[in-house]
Design an enzyme around this catalytic site. Structure first.
Site, PDB file in Angstrom:
ATOM      1  N   ASP A 142       0.825  -1.214   0.000  1.00  0.00           N
ATOM      2  CA  ASP A 142       0.000   0.000   0.000  1.00  0.00           C
ATOM      3  C   ASP A 142       0.855   1.258   0.000  1.00  0.00           C
ATOM      4  O   ASP A 142       0.610   2.204  -0.750  1.00  0.00           O
ATOM      5  CB  ASP A 142      -0.924  -0.020   1.220  1.00  0.00           C
ATOM      6  N   TRP A 171      -5.556   1.501  -0.053  1.00  0.00           N
ATOM      7  CA  TRP A 171      -5.515   0.648  -1.258  1.00  0.00           C
ATOM      8  C   TRP A 171      -5.670  -0.812  -0.882  1.00  0.00           C
ATOM      9  O   TRP A 171      -6.333  -1.576  -1.586  1.00  0.00           O
ATOM     10  CB  TRP A 171      -4.224   0.910  -2.054  1.00  0.00           C
ATOM     11  N   ASP A 172      -5.071  -1.209   0.238  1.00  0.00           N
ATOM     12  CA  ASP A 172      -5.265  -2.582   0.725  1.00  0.00           C
ATOM     13  C   ASP A 172      -6.747  -2.846   0.998  1.00  0.00           C
ATOM     14  O   ASP A 172      -7.279  -3.904   0.676  1.00  0.00           O
ATOM     15  CB  ASP A 172      -4.506  -2.795   2.037  1.00  0.00           C
ATOM     16  N   VAL A 173      -7.403  -1.871   1.635  1.00  0.00           N
ATOM     17  CA  VAL A 173      -8.809  -2.039   1.967  1.00  0.00           C
ATOM     18  C   VAL A 173      -9.633  -2.172   0.688  1.00  0.00           C
ATOM     19  O   VAL A 173     -10.427  -3.102   0.540  1.00  0.00           O
ATOM     20  CB  VAL A 173      -9.316  -0.864   2.827  1.00  0.00           C
TER      21      VAL A 173
END
Lengths: 414, 414
Positions: A142, A171-173
């Site tokens: 991320d 971004w990970d989420v």
């Protein structure tokens, strides 16, 4: 009858994906969040890890006993299967589990026993989701993806020189949610047509797609002046943060003419704002104009906030249509009724850690949030999974454990 | 045959939701992103707006002709139905369209003609997704929700006093994806059991669930020391930003011992780092220890970066396992081959605006990204939708347009 589901369990209101089984070979945030979200929606999610855990098993923050609070909150409701990733016998078992489940989600790279072509040769209707760092297979997380995505240069105080990273791994989420959406969509398609899908999802492309969806790519390519750094303002509309007399701070957004009218009336600045509007030849009913002249407006509104305590400000704002919120710390939020009295949070007794408010899905289904279940410990479910899904006998399970191929936990012994 | 789908279209690889029809009554980011994502996955998404557009139709950034780049990039691939929201005849048409589609997604509040109970009385298997600001129905937007969620207080430079907002509306993005996931899951359930679902999704709960999933709530409630502001470092591991001699800046993350070893070797600091490690009694194979002593490590690594140009730094880093990225602006990204040569981006001729790289879904399906389609103009599809879905005659359509109940566009005239 579920034509493609792995179990006889039927979907229900708070378990729309009941009957769906997913094998997850993952670590960190994106892929585990995908699996956890699917589990929250009723899927049977088996997270497969090396014996002793993957690289995220002891990620901070830790309890005093060294248990990972991070891991516990990203792996709620899953089953844990632990195996020796260097052992070809383990590879075969994992392959069998994937074939049995018919769905695999992974961010692991370069492991032949997770290869789509080999697995699909055995189970042609496989749904295979490969999360990557970058589309070319090179690594990214991320925090590096965000650097490429442009946001650090426009985040933070206007007078700051240098990039400001997100602490939130946004971004990970988003990647975890795109992955879960990919599985749900592919399962729907398979239910109707019987076909599987090979899905590849690069974290970097999640960020770049979002940058595109928010208009930044088009803006640049059309040769328009881009959006620069504006501190805590909100581009294109009226948004600002203000300090109350006791240090409490508030975020204020006036998105509509009604919000703005309420704001000028609340702060006793209606006449002054009108005078400024006339003098500047502006029209503050247009949110773009409010944005353009925000410095002046900020200056007009600030004294009202600065001469009242946070409590007084909050009480006054609550009586208006103005979008507002008091800035809070995580600790304040954790003690706030909007967490402790929120039906989305459930008091969870997490083994090895303690009791705390754990989040269900943010959406409710027919008024109910799915029940939150604890995160497993490494290898908690290895024995059950081998017996129930692969039809092994207890003796065969014991032999595999004795050989070090898998890890089983004592609680599983009959 | 699709038992619950609205059309005869069958799902396919890049259109897993083909046959699904969604009515969207939305504005801003979250609900439109939901609909756009479903459209990208093959669903027929009809966005219903007031005549002339909703509050987001002219949101910045705008072209020189006043067209919204924001709107165009959040509404790709949808059909547009425009009606007078004050006209009871329009309410009836919209209701009929929702009943026909069987799925509605909305962030509009307080409109009786979108009420779940009234609609479900007519179509009991309705899937109804209501996006809210807060669970109690009060208003909130990403920028106010973020203030409550704790991140502004831990984002930004360590020595800064005051909150730092996200410019990226991360909660809107996650909310839109949770909404799309809710629809896909509910459609899967309905395909099997025939049941519909009432789904409520508050933006604030998206943020609070994520704060919980990332461990912040548990950490606070368990009485542990929370995570404070650490600038561009990455909590719990080794991450830092460095400046090259020409001003280029890089984000570096050493998540694993291998990354870290590559970093010390690259920067010629292996001996110095080992000496520091020994003197401090630390073990830098442990990412928590690297985090704890990051200031020292930053100081040891910085000179290598500072004595090389960005190009030299990048070339050297590319030969290692170190996770790294050069900070870019949106404009640099838009011109970069990772956008212009990226199969996820497709050259889109967007009517009224121009040609630019528009994002498909970040995931590919069997190696292919779904084809990107332009955003409509307000009312582009009103006539077609009335004729195809509600069986109206052309004369009936004309009468409705003449009465001002709907807006149709001239291009639709046969």
């Amino acid at each position: 009858m579920n034509s493609t589901a792995s179990t006889d369990e039927l979907p229900s209101s708070t378990a729309p994906l009941a009957g769906v089984r997913v094998v997850e070979v993952s670590s960190f945030v994106a892929a585990p969040l995908c699996g956890m979200t699917l589990a929250a929606l009723g899927a049977d999610v088996i997270r497969i890890d090396p014996i002793g855990g993957a690289a995220d098993y002891k990620r901070w923050p830790l309890t005093g006993d060294g248990e990972s609070i991070y891991w516990a909150n990203l792996n709620k409701g899953k089953r844990s299967f632990a195996a020796d990733f260097r052992d070809p016998n383990a590879h075969k078992l994992i392959r069998d589990l994937i074939i049995d489940a018919g769905i695999v989600v992974t961010n692991a790279a370069g492991r032949a026993w997770l290869d789509y072509d080999e697995l699909a040769a055995i189970r042609p209707d496989l749904i295979h989701v490969q999360v990557l760092g970058r589309a070319d297979g090179t690594g990214a997380v991320d925090y590096t993806v965000n650097a490429a995505a442009g946001f650090p240069q426009v985040t933070g105080p206007e007078n700051l020189d240098g990039p400001v990273n997100h602490v939130l791994p946004a971004w990970d989420v988003a990647c975890g949610l795109y992955a879960a959406l990919s599985v749900a969509s592919a399962v729907y398609r398979r239910e109707i047509t019987g076909a599987g899908t090979k899905i590849v999802l690069p974290l970097e492309d999640v960020a770049f797609a979002t940058v595109g969806n928010l208009g930044y790519i088009a803006e640049a390519q059309l040769g328009l002046t881009g959006r620069g750094r504006v501190g805590n303002a909100v581009y294109g509309t009226y948004g600002a943060d203000f300090a109350a007399s006791d240090g409490a701070r508030f975020m204020i957004v006036a998105l509509t003419p009604r919000h703005f009218r309420d704001l000028t009336e609340l702060t006793g600045t209606t006449a002054a704002v009108a005078a400024v509007e006339a003098a500047l030849g502006a029209d503050f009913r247009d949110e773009g104009e409010r944005y353009k002249h925000r410095a002046v407006l900020n200056g007009l509104f600030a004294p009202w906030f600065g001469t009242r305590t946070g409590a007084e400000v909050e009480a006054a704002l609550d009586g208006t249509s103005i979008l507002h919120e008091r800035y809070r710390s995580f600790a304040e939020l954790a003690a706030d009724p909007r967490v402790t009295g929120n039906p989305m949070f459930q008091e969870l007794e997490q083994p090895r850690i303690g009791t705390y408010s754990a989040a269900s899905t943010p959406m409710s289904f027919d008024g109910v949030h799915p029940a939150v279940r604890p995160a497993p410990a490494n290898g908690d479910d290895t024995a059950d999974v081998l017996v129930e899904h692969l039809g092994l006998t207890d003796d065969e399970v014991d032999a595999l454990a004795a050989a070090g191929t898998v890890r089983i936990n004592e609680k599983d012994r009959a």
